[in-house]
Design a protein around this motif. Structure first.
Motif, PDB file in Angstrom:
ATOM      1  N   ASP A   1       0.812  -1.216   0.000  1.00  0.00           N
ATOM      2  CA  ASP A   1       0.000   0.000   0.000  1.00  0.00           C
ATOM      3  C   ASP A   1       0.842   1.262   0.000  1.00  0.00           C
ATOM      4  N   GLY A   2       1.938   1.298   0.758  1.00  0.00           N
ATOM      5  CA  GLY A   2       2.917   2.349   0.573  1.00  0.00           C
ATOM      6  C   GLY A   2       3.055   3.464   1.579  1.00  0.00           C
ATOM      7  N   PRO A   3       2.120   3.734   2.514  1.00  0.00           N
ATOM      8  CA  PRO A   3       2.349   4.866   3.425  1.00  0.00           C
ATOM      9  C   PRO A   3       3.517   4.596   4.371  1.00  0.00           C
ATOM     10  N   ALA A   4       4.468   5.517   4.386  1.00  0.00           N
ATOM     11  CA  ALA A   4       5.678   5.337   5.190  1.00  0.00           C
ATOM     12  C   ALA A   4       5.334   5.252   6.668  1.00  0.00           C
ATOM     13  N   TYR A   5       5.961   4.290   7.343  1.00  0.00           N
ATOM     14  CA  TYR A   5       5.816   4.014   8.778  1.00  0.00           C
ATOM     15  C   TYR A   5       4.429   3.472   9.149  1.00  0.00           C
ATOM     16  N   VAL A   6       3.604   3.185   8.155  1.00  0.00           N
ATOM     17  CA  VAL A   6       2.303   2.554   8.408  1.00  0.00           C
ATOM     18  C   VAL A   6       2.332   1.121   7.906  1.00  0.00           C
ATOM     19  N   THR A   7       2.475   0.915   6.595  1.00  0.00           N
ATOM     20  CA  THR A   7       2.588  -0.447   6.058  1.00  0.00           C
ATOM     21  C   THR A   7       4.027  -0.826   5.741  1.00  0.00           C
ATOM     22  N   GLN A   8       4.919   0.133   5.731  1.00  0.00           N
ATOM     23  CA  GLN A   8       6.322  -0.158   5.429  1.00  0.00           C
ATOM     24  C   GLN A   8       7.204   0.938   5.986  1.00  0.00           C
ATOM     25  N   CYS A   9       8.442   0.616   6.226  1.00  0.00           N
ATOM     26  CA  CYS A   9       9.449   1.645   6.428  1.00  0.00           C
ATOM     27  C   CYS A   9       9.820   2.210   5.062  1.00  0.00           C
ATOM     28  N   PRO A  10      10.227   3.464   4.986  1.00  0.00           N
ATOM     29  CA  PRO A  10      10.510   4.047   3.675  1.00  0.00           C
ATOM     30  C   PRO A  10      11.751   3.436   3.031  1.00  0.00           C
ATOM     31  N   ILE A  11      11.815   3.595   1.710  1.00  0.00           N
ATOM     32  CA  ILE A  11      12.965   3.121   0.937  1.00  0.00           C
ATOM     33  C   ILE A  11      14.077   4.157   1.081  1.00  0.00           C
ATOM     34  N   GLN A  12      15.192   3.738   1.647  1.00  0.00           N
ATOM     35  CA  GLN A  12      16.278   4.675   1.895  1.00  0.00           C
ATOM     36  C   GLN A  12      17.159   4.848   0.666  1.00  0.00           C
ATOM     37  N   THR A  13      18.003   5.856   0.709  1.00  0.00           N
ATOM     38  CA  THR A  13      18.885   6.162  -0.419  1.00  0.00           C
ATOM     39  C   THR A  13      19.700   4.938  -0.825  1.00  0.00           C
ATOM     40  N   GLY A  14      19.696   4.638  -2.112  1.00  0.00           N
ATOM     41  CA  GLY A  14      20.461   3.507  -2.626  1.00  0.00           C
ATOM     42  C   GLY A  14      19.744   2.174  -2.501  1.00  0.00           C
ATOM     43  N   GLN A  15      18.547   2.169  -1.916  1.00  0.00           N
ATOM     44  CA  GLN A  15      17.804   0.922  -1.732  1.00  0.00           C
ATOM     45  C   GLN A  15      16.648   0.840  -2.731  1.00  0.00           C
ATOM     46  N   SER A  16      16.029  -0.351  -2.815  1.00  0.00           N
ATOM     47  CA  SER A  16      14.905  -0.547  -3.726  1.00  0.00           C
ATOM     48  C   SER A  16      13.862  -1.442  -3.064  1.00  0.00           C
ATOM     49  N   TYR A  17      12.676  -1.447  -3.635  1.00  0.00           N
ATOM     50  CA  TYR A  17      11.573  -2.273  -3.134  1.00  0.00           C
ATOM     51  C   TYR A  17      10.622  -2.544  -4.289  1.00  0.00           C
ATOM     52  N   VAL A  18      10.110  -3.770  -4.361  1.00  0.00           N
ATOM     53  CA  VAL A  18       9.176  -4.148  -5.423  1.00  0.00           C
ATOM     54  C   VAL A  18       7.766  -4.198  -4.841  1.00  0.00           C
ATOM     55  N   TYR A  19       6.910  -3.304  -5.302  1.00  0.00           N
ATOM     56  CA  TYR A  19       5.495  -3.322  -4.915  1.00  0.00           C
ATOM     57  C   TYR A  19       4.778  -4.371  -5.766  1.00  0.00           C
ATOM     58  N   ASN A  20       4.049  -5.258  -5.084  1.00  0.00           N
ATOM     59  CA  ASN A  20       3.460  -6.430  -5.740  1.00  0.00           C
ATOM     60  C   ASN A  20       1.984  -6.514  -5.346  1.00  0.00           C
ATOM     61  N   TYR A  21       1.089  -6.281  -6.291  1.00  0.00           N
ATOM     62  CA  TYR A  21      -0.338  -6.372  -5.995  1.00  0.00           C
ATOM     63  C   TYR A  21      -1.117  -6.710  -7.264  1.00  0.00           C
ATOM     64  N   THR A  22      -2.342  -7.184  -7.073  1.00  0.00           N
ATOM     65  CA  THR A  22      -3.232  -7.552  -8.174  1.00  0.00           C
ATOM     66  C   THR A  22      -4.451  -6.656  -8.148  1.00  0.00           C
ATOM     67  N   ILE A  23      -4.846  -6.158  -9.307  1.00  0.00           N
ATOM     68  CA  ILE A  23      -6.010  -5.287  -9.418  1.00  0.00           C
ATOM     69  C   ILE A  23      -7.260  -6.168  -9.464  1.00  0.00           C
ATOM     70  N   THR A  24      -8.067  -6.077  -8.434  1.00  0.00           N
ATOM     71  CA  THR A  24      -9.219  -6.964  -8.271  1.00  0.00           C
ATOM     72  C   THR A  24     -10.511  -6.160  -8.200  1.00  0.00           C
ATOM     73  N   GLY A  25     -11.425  -6.432  -9.135  1.00  0.00           N
ATOM     74  CA  GLY A  25     -12.747  -5.808  -9.094  1.00  0.00           C
ATOM     75  C   GLY A  25     -12.742  -4.318  -9.306  1.00  0.00           C
ATOM     76  N   GLN A  26     -11.759  -3.798 -10.045  1.00  0.00           N
ATOM     77  CA  GLN A  26     -11.689  -2.360 -10.291  1.00  0.00           C
ATOM     78  C   GLN A  26     -11.406  -2.091 -11.750  1.00  0.00           C
ATOM     79  N   ARG A  27     -12.013  -1.027 -12.246  1.00  0.00           N
ATOM     80  CA  ARG A  27     -11.717  -0.553 -13.590  1.00  0.00           C
ATOM     81  C   ARG A  27     -12.060   0.934 -13.614  1.00  0.00           C
ATOM     82  N   GLY A  28     -11.195   1.744 -14.232  1.00  0.00           N
ATOM     83  CA  GLY A  28     -11.387   3.190 -14.222  1.00  0.00           C
ATOM     84  C   GLY A  28     -10.066   3.911 -14.047  1.00  0.00           C
TER      85      GLY A  28
END
Length: 547
Positions: free
Chosen positions: A94-121
């Motif tokens: 989901d992405g909010p820093a310090y809520v669902t994840q710690c933030p991505i620090q300088t020089g680091q990376s993270y892969v966001y992985n999700y499926t779009i379910t029941g949505q279009r628009g």
């Protein structure tokens, strides 16, 4: 036997091909880096995705899986929120820093992985730490599954239109100063359409968004409000707009000359152009809807609608729309009341008829004491503080809430005792209480899985009534009622719409009023796991950032 085997193999192969055609995995890479950008004759270095402002668009179909690798090349910590995406068992994305994840620090990376379910628009992505979303944002375009038509005539072309803001100074310095002094933050220098301020601002005639259209065609305009705080009116001169979708949910179509869109909201419009060349150009204008007493950017962003023609454009008349007054609450209310879900067999409105949990949340501004040896710019030398039920939320310093919960190490990180109603009731929209001080804390609401929740959001006039846009992460809700003054639990529920209320992920609480929302809560707030495997939060990814 061989023929049957080959036929069986052929059917299985066709099914596999068919399934892959309907849902695929799409890969994106976001390189967070600095980029020089010039607007209003000011050149500055901004935080960007892939050097673009606004950032790149994400295009997917309902059912697709998205893998988005974010690589941080800048000094700032980074996190990206996929605003409006239902995060079903994928709260880590989901992405909010310090809520669902710690933030991505300088020089680091993270892969966001999700499926779009029941949505279009239409939805959008943006940074979710400090004010980096002032420059880090972009559209998410979700197409229907292949072979599934829109519930309206197929448009000739689709155009994302994303509203934003431009600061000649660094937005991070603006919010840092506001947090230190406790005063309201300085306002932006311009609004933008697709990153461009338009001809009504100085030194911006060349930085104008132009929508070029053909006569007699229907265009789907995908509007996104990525401005930080301001609700916006939008209109196109001499053209009627048909609203067909909000927050990636189809609605009963209706025509209007002007729309209102709050920060974080999206609205899909059908624009049918004139049957013949009109011998004119048309301004597209957006300016704020203002309800509070604080300062705001009292300016107008303009784009231009141009019809394709062999004639020289400079000789054409430029027509201008008439927008509502800045404080036109009557228009805002009437527009909101027109929004209704389709509520048909294909796109039902599954409004919970039985409520398990009731919450009454007061929303508004209060004050906090000024730190010693400092001069603060809030009322009477205090600091402004937003709160719900008199609790001003404090993010944890060295942990993320979801990580703390999953690892069983929540003690000392957050409290599970957020008040379900104001501790001290008062006349919320009348004379304010003498004590305007708010409390501070990291408090959450804990809910069992599959809980149906009713929430009344009540504006307060403690430091002046104003509209408050609020967003529910990872899930949608139904807006079953709204009104002005104090919510009356004995009279107002009789007027609730439980048949076809609009479904949203972001809503504006009316200035001096209330809004009533309802949803069957699956994965939002702090929701405990269910009993079945498909009701449990997936384990955190191996590359989940560390604090």
């Amino acid at each position: 036997m061989g023929v049957l085997y080959n036929l069986f193999f052929f059917i299985i192969t066709i099914l596999a091909i068919s399934k892959s055609a309907f849902a695929i995995t799409r890969h994106y890479q976001f390189d967070i880096k600095m980029q020089n950008v010039t607007r209003l004759c000011h050149t500055k270095s901004i935080v960007s995705v892939n050097g673009q402002f606004p950032g790149p668009r994400i295009v997917a179909r309902e059912g697709d899986r998205l893998l988005i690798k974010v690589i941080n090349h800048v000094p700032n910590n980074i996190s990206i929120h996929w605003h409006g995406i239902r995060q079903l068992r994928t709260g880590w994305a989901d992405g909010p820093a310090y809520v669902t994840q710690c933030p991505i620090q300088t020089g680091q990376s993270y892969v966001y992985n999700y499926t779009i379910t029941g949505q279009r628009g239409t939805l959008f992505w943006h940074a979710h730490i400090s004010w980096l979303r002032a420059t880090l944002y972009g559209p998410i375009i979700i197409l229907p599954k292949r072979g599934v038509p829109y519930p309206f005539p197929k448009p000739y072309k689709q155009v994302p239109i994303i509203f934003g803001e431009w600061w000649n100074t660094d937005p991070e310095a603006v919010i840092t100063q506001a947090m230190q002094t406790g005063g309201g933050p300085n306002v932006s220098d311009a609004y933008t359409i697709n990153g461009l301020p338009g001809p009504l601002y100085n030194c911006s005639s060349k930085d104008t968004f132009k929508l070029k259209v053909k006569a007699g065609k229907t265009y789907l305009l995908r509007l996104i409000n990525a401005a930080l705080n301001d609700e916006l009116f939008f209109s196109i001169a001499n053209h009627t707009l048909k609203v067909v979708d909000v927050d990636a949910i189809y609605v009963k179509p209706f025509e209007t000359n002007t729309i209102l869109i709050a920060p974080g909201q999206t609205t899909n419009l059908l624009l049918t152009t004139k049957s013949q060349f009109p011998n004119a150009k048309f301004l597209m204008l957006a300016r704020p809807y203002v309800t509070g007493q604080g300062t705001f950017d009292n300016s107008t962003v303009a784009g231009i609608l141009e019809y394709e023609t062999p004639l020289p454009m400079k000789k054409l008349q430029l027509l201008k729309p008439i927008l509502p007054a800045l404080n036109d609450t009557s228009f805002a209310t009437k527009f909101s009341n027109k929004l209704r879900s389709l509520a048909n067999s294909q796109f039902p409105a599954n409004v919970p008829q039985k409520v398990d949990k009731h919450f009454f949340f007061t929303v508004g501004l209060g004050t906090s004491p000024c730190n010693s040896n400092k001069t603060c710019q809030g009322p009477n030398g205090t600091m402004f503080a937003a709160s719900i039920n008199n609790v001003s939320f404090v993010l944890p310093n060295n942990s993320a809430l979801l990580q703390a919960h999953f690892s069983g190490q929540s003690k000392g990180v957050y409290s599970p005792y957020f008040p379900s109603s104001p501790i001290i009731p008062f006349n919320y929209t009348g004379n304010p209480p003498n004590n305007t001080m708010v409390g501070n804390g990291t408090k959450l609401v804990v809910l069992p899985f599959n809980t149906s929740v009713e929430v009344v959001l009540q504006d307060t006039s403690i430091l002046g009534a104003e509209s408050h846009p609020l967003h529910l992460h990872g899930f949608n809700f139904f807006v079953v009622g709204q009104g002005f003054g104090n919510f009356n639990p004995n009279k107002d529920p009789a007027k609730f719409n439980l048949i076809d209320p609009v479904e949203r992920n972001t809503v504006g609480v009316p200035s001096g009023g209330w809004i009533h929302t309802s949803w069957g809560l699956k994965m939002a707030w702090l929701v405990l796991d269910g009993k079945l495997p498909n009701q449990k939060l997936l384990p955190p990814p191996a590359d989940l950032p560390k604090c």
